[in-house]
Design a protein around this motif. Structure first.
Motif, PDB file in Angstrom:
ATOM      1  N   LEU A 173     -25.401  30.263  19.687  1.00 20.84           N
ATOM      2  CA  LEU A 173     -25.777  29.704  20.983  1.00 20.84           C
ATOM      3  C   LEU A 173     -27.279  29.440  21.056  1.00 20.84           C
ATOM      4  CD1 LEU A 173     -23.507  31.764  23.395  1.00 20.84           C
ATOM      5  CD2 LEU A 173     -23.262  29.371  22.744  1.00 20.84           C
ATOM      6  N   ALA A 174     -28.075  30.373  20.556  1.00 20.52           N
ATOM      7  CA  ALA A 174     -29.527  30.170  20.539  1.00 20.52           C
ATOM      8  C   ALA A 174     -29.897  28.999  19.625  1.00 20.52           C
ATOM      9  CB  ALA A 174     -30.225  31.447  20.065  1.00 20.52           C
ATOM     10  N   GLY A 175     -29.230  28.900  18.485  1.00 17.79           N
ATOM     11  CA  GLY A 175     -29.503  27.804  17.558  1.00 17.79           C
ATOM     12  C   GLY A 175     -29.110  26.448  18.113  1.00 17.79           C
ATOM     13  N   MET A 176     -28.025  26.392  18.868  1.00 16.68           N
ATOM     14  CA  MET A 176     -27.619  25.114  19.461  1.00 16.68           C
ATOM     15  C   MET A 176     -28.664  24.626  20.456  1.00 16.68           C
ATOM     16  SD  MET A 176     -23.556  24.920  19.937  1.00 16.68           S
ATOM     17  CE  MET A 176     -22.765  26.478  19.758  1.00 16.68           C
ATOM     18  N   VAL A 177     -29.264  25.551  21.203  1.00 20.67           N
ATOM     19  CA  VAL A 177     -30.328  25.161  22.131  1.00 20.67           C
ATOM     20  C   VAL A 177     -31.519  24.591  21.355  1.00 20.67           C
ATOM     21  CG1 VAL A 177     -32.016  26.063  23.790  1.00 20.67           C
ATOM     22  CG2 VAL A 177     -29.635  26.771  23.933  1.00 20.67           C
ATOM     23  N   LEU A 178     -31.909  25.251  20.260  1.00 21.68           N
ATOM     24  CA  LEU A 178     -33.019  24.757  19.443  1.00 21.68           C
ATOM     25  C   LEU A 178     -32.716  23.394  18.830  1.00 21.68           C
ATOM     26  CD1 LEU A 178     -34.101  28.033  17.609  1.00 21.68           C
ATOM     27  CD2 LEU A 178     -35.334  26.829  19.420  1.00 21.68           C
ATOM     28  N   LEU A 179     -31.494  23.200  18.372  1.00 21.44           N
ATOM     29  CA  LEU A 179     -31.128  21.918  17.774  1.00 21.44           C
ATOM     30  C   LEU A 179     -31.080  20.804  18.815  1.00 21.44           C
ATOM     31  CD1 LEU A 179     -28.444  23.204  15.285  1.00 21.44           C
ATOM     32  CD2 LEU A 179     -30.639  22.170  14.688  1.00 21.44           C
ATOM     33  N   LEU A 180     -30.620  21.112  20.013  1.00 17.84           N
ATOM     34  CA  LEU A 180     -30.649  20.114  21.085  1.00 17.84           C
ATOM     35  C   LEU A 180     -32.088  19.751  21.457  1.00 17.84           C
ATOM     36  CD1 LEU A 180     -27.719  21.323  23.350  1.00 17.84           C
ATOM     37  CD2 LEU A 180     -27.831  19.218  22.020  1.00 17.84           C
ATOM     38  N   LEU A 181     -32.988  20.738  21.420  1.00 15.36           N
ATOM     39  CA  LEU A 181     -34.404  20.447  21.632  1.00 15.36           C
ATOM     40  C   LEU A 181     -34.942  19.527  20.538  1.00 15.36           C
ATOM     41  CD1 LEU A 181     -35.982  23.818  22.793  1.00 15.36           C
ATOM     42  CD2 LEU A 181     -36.015  21.648  24.004  1.00 15.36           C
ATOM     43  N   ASP A 182     -34.545  19.778  19.300  1.00 17.04           N
ATOM     44  CA  ASP A 182     -34.954  18.915  18.182  1.00 17.04           C
ATOM     45  C   ASP A 182     -34.595  17.458  18.440  1.00 17.04           C
ATOM     46  OD1 ASP A 182     -36.095  20.835  16.652  1.00 17.04           O
ATOM     47  OD2 ASP A 182     -34.571  20.833  15.082  1.00 17.04           O
ATOM     48  N   MET A 183     -33.395  17.248  18.912  1.00 13.25           N
ATOM     49  CA  MET A 183     -32.930  15.879  19.092  1.00 13.25           C
ATOM     50  C   MET A 183     -33.522  15.219  20.332  1.00 13.25           C
ATOM     51  SD  MET A 183     -29.029  15.940  17.725  1.00 13.25           S
ATOM     52  CE  MET A 183     -28.441  17.339  18.615  1.00 13.25           C
ATOM     53  N   SER A 184     -34.022  16.013  21.277  1.00  9.97           N
ATOM     54  CA  SER A 184     -34.521  15.404  22.509  1.00  9.97           C
ATOM     55  C   SER A 184     -36.033  15.214  22.538  1.00  9.97           C
ATOM     56  CB  SER A 184     -34.069  16.221  23.714  1.00  9.97           C
ATOM     57  OG  SER A 184     -34.634  17.503  23.667  1.00  9.97           O
ATOM     58  N   ILE A 185     -36.819  16.036  21.833  1.00  9.49           N
ATOM     59  CA  ILE A 185     -38.274  15.923  21.952  1.00  9.49           C
ATOM     60  C   ILE A 185     -38.896  14.992  20.919  1.00  9.49           C
ATOM     61  CG2 ILE A 185     -38.490  18.201  22.981  1.00  9.49           C
ATOM     62  CD1 ILE A 185     -39.641  19.163  20.304  1.00  9.49           C
ATOM     63  N   ASN A 186     -38.183  14.595  19.907  1.00 10.84           N
ATOM     64  CA  ASN A 186     -38.742  13.725  18.879  1.00 10.84           C
ATOM     65  C   ASN A 186     -38.489  12.268  19.223  1.00 10.84           C
ATOM     66  OD1 ASN A 186     -39.860  15.371  16.583  1.00 10.84           O
ATOM     67  ND2 ASN A 186     -37.898  16.372  16.930  1.00 10.84           N
ATOM     68  N   GLY A 187     -39.314  11.395  18.664  1.00  8.84           N
ATOM     69  CA  GLY A 187     -39.149   9.963  18.875  1.00  8.84           C
ATOM     70  C   GLY A 187     -40.402   9.316  19.428  1.00  8.84           C
ATOM     71  N   ASP A 188     -41.533  10.019  19.345  1.00 12.01           N
ATOM     72  CA  ASP A 188     -42.804   9.461  19.803  1.00 12.01           C
ATOM     73  C   ASP A 188     -43.222   8.316  18.877  1.00 12.01           C
ATOM     74  OD1 ASP A 188     -45.131   9.176  21.202  1.00 12.01           O
ATOM     75  OD2 ASP A 188     -46.151  10.866  20.253  1.00 12.01           O
ATOM     76  N   PHE A 189     -43.999   7.361  19.400  1.00 10.10           N
ATOM     77  CA  PHE A 189     -44.397   6.214  18.592  1.00 10.10           C
ATOM     78  C   PHE A 189     -45.375   6.596  17.488  1.00 10.10           C
ATOM     79  CE2 PHE A 189     -47.483   6.470  21.963  1.00 10.10           C
ATOM     80  CZ  PHE A 189     -48.690   6.198  21.340  1.00 10.10           C
ATOM     81  N   THR A 190     -45.974   7.794  17.561  1.00 10.53           N
ATOM     82  CA  THR A 190     -46.887   8.226  16.496  1.00 10.53           C
ATOM     83  C   THR A 190     -46.146   8.896  15.338  1.00 10.53           C
ATOM     84  OG1 THR A 190     -47.258  10.359  17.561  1.00 10.53           O
ATOM     85  CG2 THR A 190     -48.769   8.562  18.134  1.00 10.53           C
ATOM     86  N   GLN A 191     -44.849   9.064  15.461  1.00  4.60           N
ATOM     87  CA  GLN A 191     -44.061   9.687  14.402  1.00  4.60           C
ATOM     88  C   GLN A 191     -43.456   8.609  13.501  1.00  4.60           C
ATOM     89  OE1 GLN A 191     -41.522  11.970  17.159  1.00  4.60           O
ATOM     90  NE2 GLN A 191     -42.089  13.780  15.954  1.00  4.60           N
ATOM     91  N   ASP A 192     -43.239   8.974  12.258  1.00  3.73           N
ATOM     92  CA  ASP A 192     -42.593   8.071  11.312  1.00  3.73           C
ATOM     93  C   ASP A 192     -41.141   7.834  11.745  1.00  3.73           C
ATOM     94  OD1 ASP A 192     -42.373   6.545   8.895  1.00  3.73           O
ATOM     95  OD2 ASP A 192     -41.281   8.244   8.012  1.00  3.73           O
TER      96      ASP A 192
END
Length: 155
Positions: free
Chosen positions: A102-121
């Protein structure tokens, strides 16, 4: 009459725990492998950022994978040598695995939601989100397997 019902439950536990334990070990190895790849995607050559993984920074693919391997090993051991101590330790580790998942699913959902900035590859973000989604699916599968083993062990 009671003996026949007890024998049937023991047989069901032995068959289910051995199969599900093997699947847990495979999921644990996949978690560690995908975690290594996810950790390497943090730095991308050039002037752009890589995939910022909170799950990899928190170590979830590693401690989650190790807990899944331990759960699977205990489940297989409990099915091979049917002793109350092994069943209780398998049950306890599967409960801990549910909490870790359950803790890992929260971290993985954070991974998918916070990334995607224009400064990232772009390709690092795209593949990082894909790996995080794959780990999320495996975590959901591990959650279901652990709940099943808990249910079978307590009946």
């Amino acid at each position: 009459m009671v003996s026949a019902a007890m024998d049937r439950r023991v047989t069901n536990f032995i068959e289910d725990a051995e199969t599900l334990g093997g699947i847990q070990i495979i999921i644990g190895c996949m978690h560690i492998g995908f975690g290594i790849i996810l950790g390497l995607m943090n730095d991308v050559p050039g002037h752009v950022g890589g995939f910022a993984s909170t799950a990899s920074t928190g170590g979830y693919p590693y401690w989650g994978g190790i807990s899944f391997i331990v759960c699977g090993s205990l489940s297989i051991s409990a099915s091979k040598k049917f002793s109350p101590a092994l069943i209780i330790s398998s049950l306890g580790m599967n409960i801990a695995s549910v909490i870790f998942t359950l803790a890992g699913m929260v971290l993985l959902l954070l991974d998918m939601s916070i990334n995607g900035d224009f400064t990232q590859d772009y390709w690092a973000v795209l593949s990082g989100k894909g790996i995080s989604a794959m780990l999320l699916i495996c975590s959901l599968l591990e959650f279901c397997i652990s709940c099943t083993i808990i249910s079978v062990a307590t009946n």
